[in-house]
Scaffold this motif. Structure first.
Motif, mmCIF file in Angstrom:
data_model
loop_
_atom_site.group_PDB
_atom_site.id
_atom_site.type_symbol
_atom_site.label_atom_id
_atom_site.label_comp_id
_atom_site.label_asym_id
_atom_site.label_seq_id
_atom_site.Cartn_x
_atom_site.Cartn_y
_atom_site.Cartn_z
ATOM 1 N N GLN A 103 -17.244 29.779 -22.230
ATOM 2 C CA GLN A 103 -16.959 29.657 -23.658
ATOM 3 C C GLN A 103 -18.258 29.495 -24.458
ATOM 4 O O GLN A 103 -18.766 28.386 -24.607
ATOM 5 C CB GLN A 103 -16.019 28.471 -23.896
ATOM 6 N N PRO A 104 -18.808 30.581 -24.970
ATOM 7 C CA PRO A 104 -20.024 30.487 -25.791
ATOM 8 C C PRO A 104 -19.748 29.749 -27.105
ATOM 9 O O PRO A 104 -18.735 29.991 -27.756
ATOM 10 C CB PRO A 104 -20.388 31.948 -26.053
ATOM 11 N N VAL A 105 -20.640 28.859 -27.452
ATOM 12 C CA VAL A 105 -20.578 28.162 -28.746
ATOM 13 C C VAL A 105 -21.907 28.472 -29.436
ATOM 14 O O VAL A 105 -22.815 27.637 -29.499
ATOM 15 C CB VAL A 105 -20.353 26.652 -28.567
ATOM 16 N N THR A 106 -22.021 29.679 -29.937
ATOM 17 C CA THR A 106 -23.307 30.195 -30.401
ATOM 18 C C THR A 106 -23.864 29.431 -31.596
ATOM 19 O O THR A 106 -25.075 29.285 -31.739
ATOM 20 C CB THR A 106 -23.180 31.687 -30.749
ATOM 21 N N GLN A 107 -22.967 28.913 -32.448
ATOM 22 C CA GLN A 107 -23.463 28.219 -33.637
ATOM 23 C C GLN A 107 -24.192 26.925 -33.301
ATOM 24 O O GLN A 107 -24.980 26.421 -34.099
ATOM 25 C CB GLN A 107 -22.315 27.936 -34.627
ATOM 26 N N TYR A 108 -23.941 26.386 -32.108
ATOM 27 C CA TYR A 108 -24.627 25.158 -31.694
ATOM 28 C C TYR A 108 -25.588 25.392 -30.529
ATOM 29 O O TYR A 108 -26.157 24.443 -29.988
ATOM 30 C CB TYR A 108 -23.603 24.090 -31.312
ATOM 31 N N GLY A 109 -25.724 26.631 -30.095
ATOM 32 C CA GLY A 109 -26.738 26.962 -29.103
ATOM 33 C C GLY A 109 -26.420 26.569 -27.677
ATOM 34 O O GLY A 109 -27.343 26.361 -26.881
ATOM 35 N N LEU A 125 -14.477 20.694 -13.885
ATOM 36 C CA LEU A 125 -15.857 20.299 -14.161
ATOM 37 C C LEU A 125 -16.359 21.189 -15.283
ATOM 38 O O LEU A 125 -16.398 22.416 -15.145
ATOM 39 C CB LEU A 125 -16.721 20.463 -12.914
ATOM 40 N N GLU A 126 -16.710 20.579 -16.399
ATOM 41 C CA GLU A 126 -17.232 21.300 -17.553
ATOM 42 C C GLU A 126 -18.749 21.156 -17.576
ATOM 43 O O GLU A 126 -19.260 20.034 -17.621
ATOM 44 C CB GLU A 126 -16.627 20.754 -18.844
ATOM 45 N N LEU A 127 -19.450 22.281 -17.533
ATOM 46 C CA LEU A 127 -20.903 22.271 -17.629
ATOM 47 C C LEU A 127 -21.304 22.794 -18.992
ATOM 48 O O LEU A 127 -20.951 23.925 -19.358
ATOM 49 C CB LEU A 127 -21.529 23.145 -16.536
ATOM 50 N N GLN A 128 -22.013 21.979 -19.757
ATOM 51 C CA GLN A 128 -22.530 22.419 -21.052
ATOM 52 C C GLN A 128 -23.963 22.897 -20.828
ATOM 53 O O GLN A 128 -24.861 22.098 -20.544
ATOM 54 C CB GLN A 128 -22.510 21.302 -22.085
ATOM 55 N N HIS A 129 -24.154 24.210 -20.928
ATOM 56 C CA HIS A 129 -25.473 24.787 -20.687
ATOM 57 C C HIS A 129 -26.274 24.780 -21.978
ATOM 58 O O HIS A 129 -25.920 25.453 -22.948
ATOM 59 C CB HIS A 129 -25.340 26.213 -20.162
ATOM 60 N N CYS A 130 -27.337 24.004 -21.971
ATOM 61 C CA CYS A 130 -28.228 23.890 -23.122
ATOM 62 C C CYS A 130 -29.597 24.427 -22.679
ATOM 63 O O CYS A 130 -30.404 23.674 -22.113
ATOM 64 C CB CYS A 130 -28.355 22.444 -23.577
ATOM 65 N N PRO A 131 -29.886 25.704 -22.902
ATOM 66 C CA PRO A 131 -31.079 26.326 -22.319
ATOM 67 C C PRO A 131 -32.392 25.642 -22.677
ATOM 68 O O PRO A 131 -33.290 25.548 -21.849
ATOM 69 C CB PRO A 131 -31.030 27.758 -22.870
#
Length: 230
Positions: free
Chosen positions: A167-173, A208-214
């Motif tokens: 699930q991309p959340v592009t507005q928050y990166g 398991l939810e992984l929030q990928h913050c590059p």
């Protein structure tokens, strides 16, 4: 099949904190020495409170983020918690992710409430005002942050987890990745399909939810003691 059985947190007062979860969130508790296990009567994971934790103040750099509680009617839950004097954000539809709100427990750990259905899609009969949080709650997600998503996904898939949704959340990166020990197949083959999301929030087990913050520098915190996989 393996299962995501628990997340372990070190807290200052397990018994006092457990009272919050049982009284206000409808969880059941059992004690093992100084440790308290909390959860719902289902196949979802438990929250394990261990003694010896430090004072906790959440920051967006921490690896551990939150537990997410999925439930049929978030408006009932919001009203109950507000009536009990618990600070909680008003429910809102967060983009094409879900209808949700947030609060923190008395030691500062973040809790997300996430409705099975998007705003406007909820059945009229969903939820029961006589039950805590309107009934039907489970620990739907345990959320960790990461900066090296390929390595993390490979590591969890090697343990038998399946990637169910991206699930991309592009507005928050950032981008959200959901994995679970399951043989379930999402309705749509495209893991980014929005149609899969309400299906995902209705799963009876914990993902398991992984929030990928590059660009983020993810830091460890002594209060997060790790996941339990059995």
């Amino acid at each position: 099949m393996k299962r995501l059985a628990a997340v372990r947190l070190a807290v200052r007062d397990p018994q006092a904190l457990a009272a919050f979860y049982t009284r206000h969130l409808g969880m059941q508790a059992s004690s093992d020495g100084g440790t308290v296990r909390l959860g719902y009567a289902g196949e979802d994971a438990e929250l394990v409170l261990c003694p010896g934790g430090e004072a906790y103040s959440h920051t967006r750099s921490y690896e551990y983020w939150k537990i997410g509680i999925t439930l049929p009617n978030i408006d009932i839950a919001y009203q109950q918690l507000s009536n009990s004097g618990i600070p909680i954000s008003p429910p809102q539809q967060f983009g094409d992710i879900g209808y949700m709100c947030h609060l923190s427990d008395p030691e500062g750990f973040v809790i997300e409430l996430l409705q099975h259905d998007f705003e406007g899609n909820r059945p009229e009969t969903a939820g029961d005002k006589s039950l805590p949080l309107g009934g039907g709650a489970c620990i739907g997600q345990i959320t960790l942050r990461c900066s090296a998503i390929e390595q993390d996904i490979e590591r969890y898939q090697a343990q038998g987890m399946v990637l169910l949704s991206v699930q991309p959340v592009t507005q928050y990166g950032f981008t959200l990745y959901f994995l679970a020990f399951t043989t379930d197949t999402p309705p749509k083959n495209n893991l980014e399909a929005i149609e899969n999301r309400e299906w995902l929030w209705k799963r009876p087990y914990t993902t398991l939810e992984l929030q990928h913050c590059p660009a983020a520098k993810i830091t460890k915190n002594k209060n997060y003691l790790g996941l339990v996989i059995t």
